[in-house]
Write a protein that holds these residues in place. Structure first.
Motif, PDB file in Angstrom:
ATOM      1  N   GLU A   1       3.294   9.786   5.272  1.00 26.89           N
ATOM      2  CA  GLU A   1       2.040   9.088   4.968  1.00 26.89           C
ATOM      3  C   GLU A   1       2.326   7.636   4.561  1.00 26.89           C
ATOM      4  N   ALA A   2       3.344   7.476   3.749  1.00 20.96           N
ATOM      5  CA  ALA A   2       3.684   6.132   3.269  1.00 20.96           C
ATOM      6  C   ALA A   2       4.137   5.239   4.425  1.00 20.96           C
ATOM      7  N   VAL A   3       4.894   5.811   5.359  1.00 22.56           N
ATOM      8  CA  VAL A   3       5.350   5.040   6.519  1.00 22.56           C
ATOM      9  C   VAL A   3       4.157   4.470   7.280  1.00 22.56           C
ATOM     10  N   LYS A   4       3.108   5.294   7.387  1.00 27.24           N
ATOM     11  CA  LYS A   4       1.905   4.829   8.107  1.00 27.24           C
ATOM     12  C   LYS A   4       1.204   3.695   7.372  1.00 27.24           C
TER      13      LYS A   4
ATOM     14  N   ILE B   1      12.849   0.255  11.503  1.00 25.86           N
ATOM     15  CA  ILE B   1      12.537  -0.991  10.800  1.00 25.86           C
ATOM     16  C   ILE B   1      12.711  -0.811   9.290  1.00 25.86           C
ATOM     17  N   ALA B   2      12.277   0.341   8.802  1.00 24.10           N
ATOM     18  CA  ALA B   2      12.338   0.609   7.366  1.00 24.10           C
ATOM     19  C   ALA B   2      12.345   2.118   7.167  1.00 24.10           C
ATOM     20  N   ALA B   3      12.588   2.554   5.935  1.00 21.07           N
ATOM     21  CA  ALA B   3      12.518   3.982   5.639  1.00 21.07           C
ATOM     22  C   ALA B   3      11.996   4.185   4.225  1.00 21.07           C
ATOM     23  N   VAL B   4      11.288   5.293   4.056  1.00 28.89           N
ATOM     24  CA  VAL B   4      10.674   5.615   2.762  1.00 28.89           C
ATOM     25  C   VAL B   4      11.304   6.910   2.240  1.00 28.89           C
TER      26      VAL B   4
ATOM     27  N   ALA C   1      11.256   5.130  -3.124  1.00 27.16           N
ATOM     28  CA  ALA C   1      11.938   3.908  -2.690  1.00 27.16           C
ATOM     29  C   ALA C   1      11.601   3.616  -1.238  1.00 27.16           C
ATOM     30  N   ILE C   2      11.606   2.309  -0.935  1.00 26.88           N
ATOM     31  CA  ILE C   2      11.416   1.879   0.451  1.00 26.88           C
ATOM     32  C   ILE C   2      12.549   0.927   0.782  1.00 26.88           C
ATOM     33  N   HIS C   3      13.236   1.209   1.874  1.00 28.78           N
ATOM     34  CA  HIS C   3      14.317   0.320   2.302  1.00 28.78           C
ATOM     35  C   HIS C   3      13.900  -0.393   3.574  1.00 28.78           C
TER      36      HIS C   3
ATOM     37  N   ARG D   1       0.824  -1.214   0.000  1.00 27.56           N
ATOM     38  CA  ARG D   1       0.000   0.000   0.000  1.00 27.56           C
ATOM     39  C   ARG D   1       0.857   1.261   0.000  1.00 27.56           C
ATOM     40  N   ALA D   2       1.997   1.193   0.654  1.00 25.01           N
ATOM     41  CA  ALA D   2       2.886   2.359   0.710  1.00 25.01           C
ATOM     42  C   ALA D   2       3.516   2.623  -0.657  1.00 25.01           C
TER      43      ALA D   2
END
Lengths: 336, 772, 73
Positions: B134-137, B121-124, B100-102, B91-92
């Motif tokens: 917003e994407a992190v959520k 845990i991760a980063a956008v 990008a999402i790491h 969804r993100a």
């Protein structure tokens, strides 16, 4: 913070026609919920939005509605403060300083100069508690409907010591402590244009009555002004806010006292404390103890002692008991 | 190497000033006289970047904007201990603007164990911070929740949840959950004890010492976890290009930041450039590239765009470092005369998921005591990792030691200052006690708790020691440019302490030119290595290097002038920007004209910090002497409400030769304020039920504002030792060590009851007064 | 004094430490870990106090034999 659209209301009617929810009603609701809420100074709403506790779709700004920020005084009718008057404007009003000293003191100690220039009286009354469990997106607390008050056994140093068994939050408005001591009434208008005046004590809602709200406002209602009855020439008042830091802090304990003095004796007294319970608390018994007597230290101390008789402190906030005893005593003595 | 012998000022002006002869490298400049006789050094020169800072022109890391730049945001765990079973980013990923999402992985390609609430845990990376947030959520994380422990005492119990429960897999040895420093197997969350420091291990015979004692004092002192709140949070902007990775970083250590980024990606260090034009404070927590450094770089590499990643205030509190707490036991043997016969120290503290929660060396080092042992334990908990903070450990240690010494003095019916004269052999602190006491009006101190009435005033004193550390990897370049221009270049960063200003002062003094003619270009790893801003090493390490470089450059220029004048370079003098010949008064030239007449476009001289003149105490850079301080506090305690107000602080300090007296005082003010904040206000409120820090806002993580700041008067003592070409040392850490203990001692003097735990909140005061 | 030379201990190249006098360097400088209870350790690869194998970053453990260990050459 979730994206939102903005609407600048031109009149109270205009604003009321747009809004469909109170801020309290949308706490915890996910974004894209088609909610429309009021914003006055925006101080509290911003904080709630930044944490993600509320995600309104549309914000209706009432800040520029004309005529909602008037401060008027009449010897017979008393004081009327428009809901949009900023705390800074109230602080700098000479009549309030002269006749309603405790209110002036409470307002002058709220927030910082910058916050007071933005925060409005209506917003101040309608703000949500600063309880850090309520303010945390990660804690679904009693006020969010879970039935669990984390403060009961958690970090409760800033929490309630009275009426705290279900929810130990305290109301954040220290201004209302003083307003209650002056028996203020909140004027509320609904979307049909009807106005009602509510005793400020009845404006606040205890969590045991309804945990999800802190006041009686409904979605189709707006505070338009606060009315304070005139004071007799013998009325004296004083307000004390006890804080960890004098520069800027939320009250750890606060008290407002008004005394109607005639012939050296106290005819009527009002004592109200804040940061003690989930709502500001009017103390009838301690006030009664003063009435009919001339005020001295012993009597003032007695009032403070009576006030704390039924306190039920939690593990980390018993210090508030001696603090309240001391500031109630001091406020009474200062008021005389 | 050629050597020469020269004489240096030695000792304290107005007290015991004399001279010392030192043999020094032949290419180093002559000795400076005492500050009184210098033009720029030792003066309250205006901050080099004051105008840029007050006008907002100063560009901090968060202000950096590059073409095509993306903004990154971390996803952090909202539980303190768990195994992640699944991460769903679908969804993100779909949100427009997400580039990008790491997702962070361990060595086996699995999700790392979650060990504290707030662990990344991760980063956008997205086109705006709002979209990234917003994407992190929208990222869904499934956890297998596990029991956790955040309280230090709970964590020490045998049945407590264990932070590092998994055995370390070893190829060669058996492996276990850990080992103690004694080499035995560690149990549960306990590690240690550490029994030595760079001052050595245990000394004397403890049992014998206690037998000789006429009195034994025994207490346990407790301090809280304090989290760093620099005005600028941690963060960086990274621009990954195949040939060069450029990093704009908020850091206390440009060089180490560069090394960590290069090492993480296993690329040559020359392929990474770290720039820190301005850094808004660090207090010890900004030495590493942290987790945000590599993650931002990964995102930049992946997206081929610059990536901006700054922590917000909440992330700063929960994940970017803290001063560990302490449970600090002291048992001290004392003779009737006051002499200390034995000190036994045992401490436990938690740096969360990491090590380093000791109580420093102050108990070991400050007072004369022949018999000493220490055992300092780390207790692991499911909380954010500790980080160095302004005199790591020693602030905790001083709170215990200095209250204990105060208590012994009162028990022996001695004035706490007179008592320290018996057990403290430091000459500089003796003088600081004398001069400080006079300014403070110590003689007005009353008997403990003797003030009548509700408001009680009290006076207290505490002192500290801090080593003179020198970092030898400290190099500066001075350039003289044909046509005008003087430049200082070094990778050393200015984290707000005023490093730029002191470098300009030193060079202006050496070259004899107006200070405004000197340009300071620092905080860039394309320039020579500078010292880290830690250990209070910067001033003592980089100012001699820059003076030596300026001297070398000047001598090259003067050789050219002397050649033109047919004179000898030894006859030439520079003052106020004019070069003259002492043997021929007809010869005169402005420094600017000399630059114009250079044979080449530039003169470049590079110099590094050399060994201390006369040698180090330890070969790696522990210098002789110490940075002693004595601080006095006056407080008012409201005995009905428990409210404590610090009215006044007198801080007596020394730091060798002060370079900029205004900045030294600013540093001391800052240290005192931070110490006061530690004494009265700050603590991490950790919810035991959910393992989360509750006070992550500026409103409820209480720090002092204007009204809380006491009057601060400073006694600054010049203390010459002839140890380097500037003979200067830092002040950052000494300024912070004694304050909390001085305030605690003043509170005791006010109310007559001693409080052994920080912070001194109304709750503790009222309990001590038996009002609760 | 407990003083450990990296060459003797064969520390992992990714072990980092900050003690009160500065950041101890892996690789480029000869460095020392003192038995000092105020030294903070972290791993460059895992970027934290827990190593890439989820074990504690500790100079006593970041040595040959550990799964995530990498030599300095």
């Amino acid at each position: 913070m979730h994206k939102f659209s903005w609407y600048e209301a031109g009149s109270v009617e205009d604003a009321l026609a747009k809004v469909n929810a109170t801020v309290s009603e949308i706490v915890g609701r996910k974004p894209n919920n088609s909610s429309v809420v009021f914003k006055a100074g925006g101080v509290d709403l911003m904080d709630l939005m930044k944490e993600g506790l509320v995600n309104p779709e549309t914000i209706v700004s009432i800040k520029s509605i004309p005529g909602l920020d008037k401060i008027e005084y009449d010897d017979k009718a008393g004081l009327r403060i428009g809901a949009n008057a900023t705390l800074g404007e109230i602080e700098n009003n000479e009549i309030i300083k002269e006749k309603y000293l405790a209110l002036h003191q409470a307002v002058a100690e709220a927030g910082t100069a910058q916050l007071r220039n933005s925060a409005t009286l209506g917003g101040n009354l309608a703000q949500r508690t600063r309880c850090w469990y309520f303010r945390s997106i990660h804690h679904v607390c009693f006020r969010k409907g879970s039935g669990v008050c984390y403060a009961q056994h958690g970090e409760n140093e800033f929490h309630a010591i009275i009426n705290n068994s279900k929810c130990a939050s305290v109301h954040a408005s220290s201004v209302s402590t003083a307003l209650m001591a002056f028996k203020a009434k909140v004027v509320i208008m609904d979307s049909e244009g009807k106005k009602k005046e509510v005793e400020i004590g009845d404006f606040f809602v205890h969590p045991e009555t309804d945990e999800k709200r802190e006041n009686i406002l409904k979605a189709n209602e707006l505070i338009t002004e606060v009315v304070i009855p005139p004071v007799t020439t013998g009325t004296k008042s004083h307000y004390i806010k006890y804080v960890a830091r004098e520069s800027h802090d939320w009250a750890l304990a606060d008290v407002a006292v008004t005394l109607e003095m005639t012939g050296g004796k106290c005819r009527r007294a009002e004592i109200v404390i804040g940061a003690a319970a989930p709502v500001p608390l009017r103390l009838d018994e301690p006030a009664k103890a003063l009435e009919g007597h001339s005020i001295n230290e012993k009597l003032a101390k007695k009032a403070g002692d009576i006030a704390m008789r039924n306190a039920t402190p939690l593990a980390k906030n018993a210090y508030k008991i001696p603090v309240f005893r001391a500031i109630i005593k001091r406020a009474i003595l200062k008021a005389v | 190497m050629d050597k020469k012998k020269i004489k240096f000022p030695y000792g304290i002006p107005g007290h015991n000033l004399s001279e010392v002869e030192r043999e020094i490298p032949a290419d180093e400049p002559p000795a400076w006289p005492v500050n009184e006789k210098l033009k720029y050094v030792g003066k309250p020169v205006k901050r080099y970047d004051a105008l840029a800072k007050v006008t907002g022109r100063a560009r901090f890391t968060a202000d950096v904007r590059l073409p095509g730049m993306l903004f990154a945001k971390f996803l952090r765990s909202d539980t303190p201990h768990a195994k992640i079973t699944r991460i769903d980013i679908r969804r993100a990923e779909r949100i427009p603007g997400v580039y990008a999402i790491h997702i962070i992985k361990d060595i086996d390609g699995n999700y790392p164990d979650v060990k504290y609430a707030g662990q990344a845990i991760a980063a956008v990376a997205a086109s705006s911070l709002e979209i990234a947030t917003e994407a992190v959520k929208k990222i869904r994380v499934d956890y297998d929740y596990k029991p956790f422990v955040v309280d230090v005492e709970e964590a020490m119990k045998p049945d407590a949840p264990v932070v590092f429960e998994k055995e370390i897999e070893a190829k060669e040895d058996a492996g276990d959950v850990g080992v103690t420093y004694e080499g035995t197997k560690a149990s549960g969350n306990l590690r240690g004890p550490t029994t030595s420091s760079f001052y050595g291990g245990p000394r004397g015979d403890l049992d014998k010492g206690f037998k000789e004692a006429d009195m034994i004092l025994e207490h346990t002192y407790r301090t809280q976890v304090q989290t760093h709140v620099p005005l600028e949070t941690h963060g960086m902007v990274v621009d990954w290009k195949p040939d060069l990775v450029t990093v704009y970083a908020s850091t206390q250590n440009t060089k180490n930041f560069r090394d960590e980024i290069a090492d993480y990606f296993e690329i040559p260090r020359s392929q990474v450039r770290v720039i820190s034009e301005f850094t808004g404070g660090g207090f010890g927590a900004k030495h590493s590239a942290g987790i945000y450094g590599p993650v931002a770089a990964i995102l930049s590499k992946k997206t081929k765009r610059p990536v901006w990643l700054m922590l917000d205030r909440k992330e700063e509190h929960i994940s970017a470092g803290n001063r560990p707490n302490s449970i600090h036991y002291l048992r001290i043997g004392v003779k009737k005369s006051g002499e200390l016969t034995a000190i036994k120290q045992v401490s436990h503290g938690t740096a969360g998921v990491g090590l380093g929660a000791g109580v420093g060396r102050i108990v070991q080092a400050m007072y004369q005591c022949p018999n000493f042992t220490t055992a300092q334990y780390d207790v692991l908990t499911h909380a954010g990792p500790g980080a160095p903070w302004r005199a790591p450990g020693n602030v905790q240690g001083a709170f215990g030691l200095e209250q204990a010494v105060d208590e012994i003095a009162y028990k022996l019916r001695k004035d706490p200052l007179d008592y320290r004269d018996i057990i403290d052999k430091s000459e500089i602190r003796k003088l600081e006690r004398e001069r400080g006491a006079e300014l403070f009006d110590w003689d007005k101190r009353k008997a403990p708790g003797s003030d009548k009435g509700v408001l009680k005033k009290g006076m207290g004193v505490a002192q500290s020691t801090w080593p003179r550390f020198v970092h030898l990897d400290s190099t500066a370049e001075v350039r003289l440019l044909n046509g005008g221009g003087i430049e200082i270049r070094s990778a050393v960063q200015d984290i707000g302490t005023g490093t730029k200003t002191i470098l300009a002062q030193v060079v202006a003094e050496e070259l004899g030119v107006p200070i405004d003619d000197v340009n300071v270009l620092i905080g860039d790893t394309f320039f020579p290595n500078g010292p880290p801003s830690g250990g209070s090493v910067v001033t003592g390490s980089i100012t001699p290097a820059v003076r030596n470089a300026a001297y070398k450059a000047k001598m090259q220029l003067l050789e050219q002038v002397a050649g033109k004048w047919k004179s000898d370079v030894s006859n030439l003098r520079i003052a106020d920007g004019i070069i003259t010949d002492s043997k021929d008064s007809s010869k005169s030239m402005t420094f600017g004209d000399a630059l114009k007449g250079m044979r080449t476009g530039q003169i470049i001289a590079v110099a590094s910090r050399s060994d201390d003149y006369g040698g180090f105490k330890q070969e790696w850079g522990l210098a002789y002497g110490d940075l002693g301080s004595v601080q006095f506090a006056e407080v008012t305690v409201d005995t009905e409400t428990g409210f404590v107000k610090v009215d006044r602080i007198v801080a007596a300090h020394s730091c060798g030769r002060p370079i900029n007296t205004a900045q030294v005082k600013s540093q001391i003010n800052g240290g005192v304020i931070q110490g006061m904040s530690y004494a009265l206000y700050e603590y991490r409120a950790m919810d035991k039920e959910t393992g989360m820090m509750m006070n992550t806002g500026v409103d409820n993580y209480k720090m002092p504002f204007a009204m809380e700041i006491p009057d601060i008067d400073i006694v600054l003592i010049e203390d010459y030792g002839g140890r380097s070409s500037t003979d200067a040392y830092g002040i950052g850490e000494p300024a912070n060590i004694a304050t909390a203990a001085a305030i605690a001692n003043a509170v005791y003097n006010a109310i007559g009851v001693r409080i052994y735990e920080l912070p001194l909140t109304p709750d503790k005061i009222l309990k001590a007064l038996k009002k609760i | 004094m407990e003083k450990i030379k990296p060459i003797d201990m064969k520390f992992c190249r990714f072990l980092k430490a900050k003690n009160p006098f500065g950041t101890l360097e892996g690789g480029s400088n000869d460095w020392y870990v003192y038995g000092d209870a105020n030294t903070i350790y972290w791993c460059v690869k895992s970027t934290g106090a827990a190593g890439p194998d989820n074990g504690l970053v500790d100079p006593k453990r970041c040595i040959p034999g550990r799964k995530c260990y990498r030599g300095r050459d």
